[in-house]
Design a protein around this motif. Structure first.
Motif, short mmCIF file in Angstrom:
data_model
loop_
_atom_site.label_atom_id
_atom_site.label_comp_id
_atom_site.label_asym_id
_atom_site.label_seq_id
_atom_site.Cartn_x
_atom_site.Cartn_y
_atom_site.Cartn_z
N GLU A 260 35.29 13.77 7.41
CA GLU A 260 36.48 14.06 6.60
C GLU A 260 37.73 13.97 7.47
O GLU A 260 37.70 14.35 8.65
N PRO A 261 38.84 13.47 6.93
CA PRO A 261 40.07 13.39 7.73
C PRO A 261 40.62 14.77 8.06
O PRO A 261 40.58 15.68 7.22
N ILE A 262 41.08 14.93 9.28
CA ILE A 262 41.80 16.16 9.66
C ILE A 262 43.23 15.96 9.21
O ILE A 262 43.97 15.15 9.79
N GLU A 263 43.63 16.65 8.19
CA GLU A 263 44.92 16.40 7.55
C GLU A 263 46.07 16.54 8.55
O GLU A 263 46.13 17.49 9.32
N GLY A 264 46.93 15.55 8.52
CA GLY A 264 48.13 15.59 9.36
C GLY A 264 47.92 15.08 10.77
O GLY A 264 48.88 15.07 11.56
N LEU A 265 46.70 14.65 11.13
CA LEU A 265 46.44 14.21 12.50
C LEU A 265 46.04 12.74 12.53
O LEU A 265 45.07 12.32 11.88
N LEU A 266 46.79 11.96 13.30
CA LEU A 266 46.55 10.53 13.47
C LEU A 266 46.31 10.23 14.94
O LEU A 266 46.65 11.03 15.82
N ALA A 267 45.73 9.08 15.24
CA ALA A 267 45.51 8.67 16.63
C ALA A 267 45.55 7.15 16.72
O ALA A 267 45.20 6.44 15.77
N ALA A 268 45.98 6.66 17.88
CA ALA A 268 46.02 5.22 18.12
C ALA A 268 45.99 4.97 19.62
O ALA A 268 46.20 5.88 20.42
N GLY A 269 45.72 3.72 19.99
CA GLY A 269 45.70 3.37 21.41
C GLY A 269 44.36 3.63 22.05
O GLY A 269 43.31 3.62 21.39
N GLU A 270 44.38 3.90 23.35
CA GLU A 270 43.15 4.01 24.13
C GLU A 270 42.27 5.16 23.71
O GLU A 270 41.06 5.14 23.92
N MET A 271 42.85 6.19 23.11
CA MET A 271 42.06 7.40 22.86
C MET A 271 41.22 7.33 21.58
O MET A 271 40.54 8.29 21.24
N ILE A 272 41.21 6.21 20.88
CA ILE A 272 40.33 6.11 19.71
C ILE A 272 39.06 5.35 20.09
O ILE A 272 39.05 4.50 20.98
N GLY A 273 37.98 5.68 19.42
CA GLY A 273 36.73 4.96 19.58
C GLY A 273 36.51 4.04 18.40
O GLY A 273 37.27 4.04 17.43
N GLY A 274 35.46 3.23 18.49
CA GLY A 274 35.07 2.41 17.35
C GLY A 274 35.52 0.98 17.35
O GLY A 274 34.94 0.15 16.66
N PHE A 275 36.56 0.66 18.12
CA PHE A 275 37.10 -0.69 18.04
C PHE A 275 36.39 -1.67 18.97
O PHE A 275 35.99 -2.76 18.57
N HIS A 276 36.23 -1.29 20.24
CA HIS A 276 35.67 -2.22 21.22
C HIS A 276 34.15 -2.32 21.16
O HIS A 276 33.59 -3.39 21.42
N GLY A 277 33.47 -1.22 20.89
CA GLY A 277 32.02 -1.24 20.91
C GLY A 277 31.48 -1.26 22.32
O GLY A 277 31.99 -0.59 23.22
N ALA A 278 30.45 -2.09 22.55
CA ALA A 278 29.72 -2.06 23.81
C ALA A 278 30.42 -2.78 24.95
O ALA A 278 30.06 -2.59 26.11
N ALA A 279 31.38 -3.64 24.65
CA ALA A 279 32.05 -4.38 25.72
C ALA A 279 33.52 -4.56 25.35
O ALA A 279 34.08 -3.76 24.62
N TYR A 280 34.14 -5.65 25.81
CA TYR A 280 35.59 -5.71 25.75
C TYR A 280 36.09 -7.14 25.82
O TYR A 280 35.60 -7.94 26.62
N MET A 281 37.05 -7.47 24.96
CA MET A 281 37.74 -8.75 25.00
C MET A 281 39.10 -8.58 25.68
O MET A 281 39.84 -7.65 25.36
N THR A 282 39.41 -9.47 26.60
CA THR A 282 40.71 -9.43 27.25
C THR A 282 41.83 -9.40 26.20
O THR A 282 41.82 -10.17 25.26
N GLY A 283 42.78 -8.51 26.39
CA GLY A 283 43.93 -8.44 25.50
C GLY A 283 43.74 -7.56 24.28
O GLY A 283 44.70 -7.31 23.55
N SER A 284 42.52 -7.07 24.07
CA SER A 284 42.30 -6.27 22.86
C SER A 284 42.78 -4.84 23.00
O SER A 284 43.03 -4.16 22.00
#
Length: 456
Positions: free
Chosen positions: A413-437
């Motif tokens: 469930e969303p924590i109301e009023g709290l957002l996050a972006a940048g390095e501190m979020i998970g879920g985008f890169h997965g197991a490895a990493y693309m340059t520039g991502s």
């Protein structure tokens, strides 16, 4: 206790923070941005200055055919399927508009880099990262709607009785200040590369790696979100970047000669990996070798193929700095780096023979990097070796967010009023990493978070 009010409270002054702040200001929001250190930029400003965009004018100028769909496919493939496909799609759907938005605000992309981790076609657009963050900061301040508080460390998030995040307690020069946010609080405070205890807790295999990142990246945002029940992901995929010289403290960047055709050998002279993989996977591989060190082996032709406009490909500067070992023969090179001569010669010979026959050498290498570039033999004197280990430049894991950048709790469930972006979020890169991502997602998701705040 002083109280300062705003519409959007942004915690962290890197690329994600200032993209969000400027976007929110353009939408008429009053923004307060907190930066705990004495200068803005964080790990963003220390990066290689690479952003992954697809379908741009710069690509067309070089005859490069690319698309958001191919970018999506590459990101999923590089992430080994461990990434959140909805977040990846969010990125690919919004990346081109973000590229144009950055250009509109004066960000200058020097060119498209040819050799980059995890890409089927060249799509890394290069900038001076520190200049980019400074430019966005100046532009944000100039709107008159963004107030930046330096040397101000957020300590705790504040919630209403109904459970909505309403602001934060912060400390500045020993004084506690309350920041109240009418719309939302956005965490853009980076990862925790500077907290060795957290690194050891989640990635003990990197205890002996080199650690480089923004001085403020101590996991503050992660802990504040944790305290409110935020879910996390990808902690198992903390990885170092291959190519950092193990004894050089002046160069804060990796040198990726393997992406131009070099091979990697260990202390015994043996190749041990497919060098075209993501440099995060190469980082895992090198840490499993004796002493966690390897050598990138190359010849003069590969040395000449470097690009002095790109930090990770600036071989000439690394040579001038004395970081390469140079020899007139492979036998001499083996003696200088103290690996068995017969083994190194046999490895290079087998590699060259496979390349000439159009076959995949050992470990299945078929390209220079990911699915791009033709392999080349290592045969033209002089020959060089670049001592290499893994450096942890960022953690690239953290809180779970939805496609509106809303932080999710452990029950989804969303924590109301709290957002996050940048390095501190998970879920985008997965197991490895693309340059520039990493820089790419900071810009794209920072803007999306600002849009979400506008609807709160």
């Amino acid at each position: 206790m002083n109280t300062i009010e705003c519409d959007l409270l942004v915690i962290g002054g890197g690329l994600a923070g200032f993209c969000a702040a400027l976007s929110a200001a353009e939408a008429g929001q009053h923004v307060v941005l907190l930066e705990k250190t004495a200068q803005t930029g964080g790990s963003s400003a220390m990066s290689g200055g690479c952003l992954a965009f697809a379908g741009t004018d710069l690509q067309r100028k070089h005859g490069i055919t690319d698309s958001s769909e191919l970018l999506f496919t590459d990101l999923i493939e590089v992430g080994k399927g461990e990434c959140d496909a909805d977040l990846v799609r969010l990125y690919t759907d919004n990346q081109l508009a973000t590229y144009e938005w950055l250009r509109t605000h004066g960000v200058v992309f020097s060119d498209v880099i040819e050799a980059a981790s995890g890409q089927s076609v060249p799509r890394v657009h290069n900038v001076d990262p520190a200049d980019m963050v400074r430019l966005l900061e100046q532009t944000a301040r100039a709107t008159g709607k963004v107030d930046v508080f330096m040397g101000t460390r957020a300590r705790r998030l504040l919630r209403s009785e109904a459970g909505r995040v309403t602001g934060a307690l912060a400390e500045q020069a020993g004084e506690v200040i309350t920041f109240s946010a009418r719309r939302a609080v956005l965490l853009t405070s980076g990862g925790f590369v500077q907290d060795r205890a957290l690194i050891h807790r989640f990635a003990p295999q990197y205890d002996n790696a080199v650690f480089i990142g923004g001085e403020g990246n101590e996991g503050d945002g992660l802990r504040m979100a944790w305290a409110l029940g935020a879910d996390v992901r990808d902690l198992a995929y903390i990885k170092g970047t291959f190519g950092k010289h193990p004894t050089d403290d002046n160069n804060h960047h990796a040198c990726l000669v393997v992406y131009k055709g070099a091979i990697a050998v260990n202390q015994y002279g043996h190749r041990f990996v497919d060098e075209s993989q993501s440099y995060k996977l190469l980082g895992d591989a090198v840490m499993q070798q004796t002493y966690g060190v390897a050598y990138q082996i190359l010849d003069q032709s590969i040395m000449d193929s470097g690009d002095n406009q790109v930090r990770i490909l600036d071989f000439t500067r690394r040579l001038e700095e004395g970081l390469f070992v140079e020899a007139q023969s492979l036998e001499q090179l083996a003696r200088l780096i103290e690996v068995p001569e017969d083994v190194l010669l046999a490895e290079v010979s087998a590699y060259n023979e496979a390349v000439r026959k159009g076959e995949a050498p050992a470990f299945g290498r078929r390209h220079l990097v990911h699915q791009h570039g033709q392999l080349c033999p290592i045969e033209r004197a002089p020959f060089y070796a670049y001592p290499s280990t893994a450096a942890v430049f960022g953690t690239y894991c953290g809180v779970v967010v939805d496609t509106q950048m809303r932080v999710q709790d452990v029950f989804g469930e969303p924590i109301e009023g709290l957002l996050a972006a940048g390095e501190m979020i998970g879920g985008f890169h997965g197991a490895a990493y693309m340059t520039g991502s990493a820089l790419g997602k900071a810009a794209v998701f920072g803007r999306i978070a600002a849009a979400t705040a506008g609807t709160e």
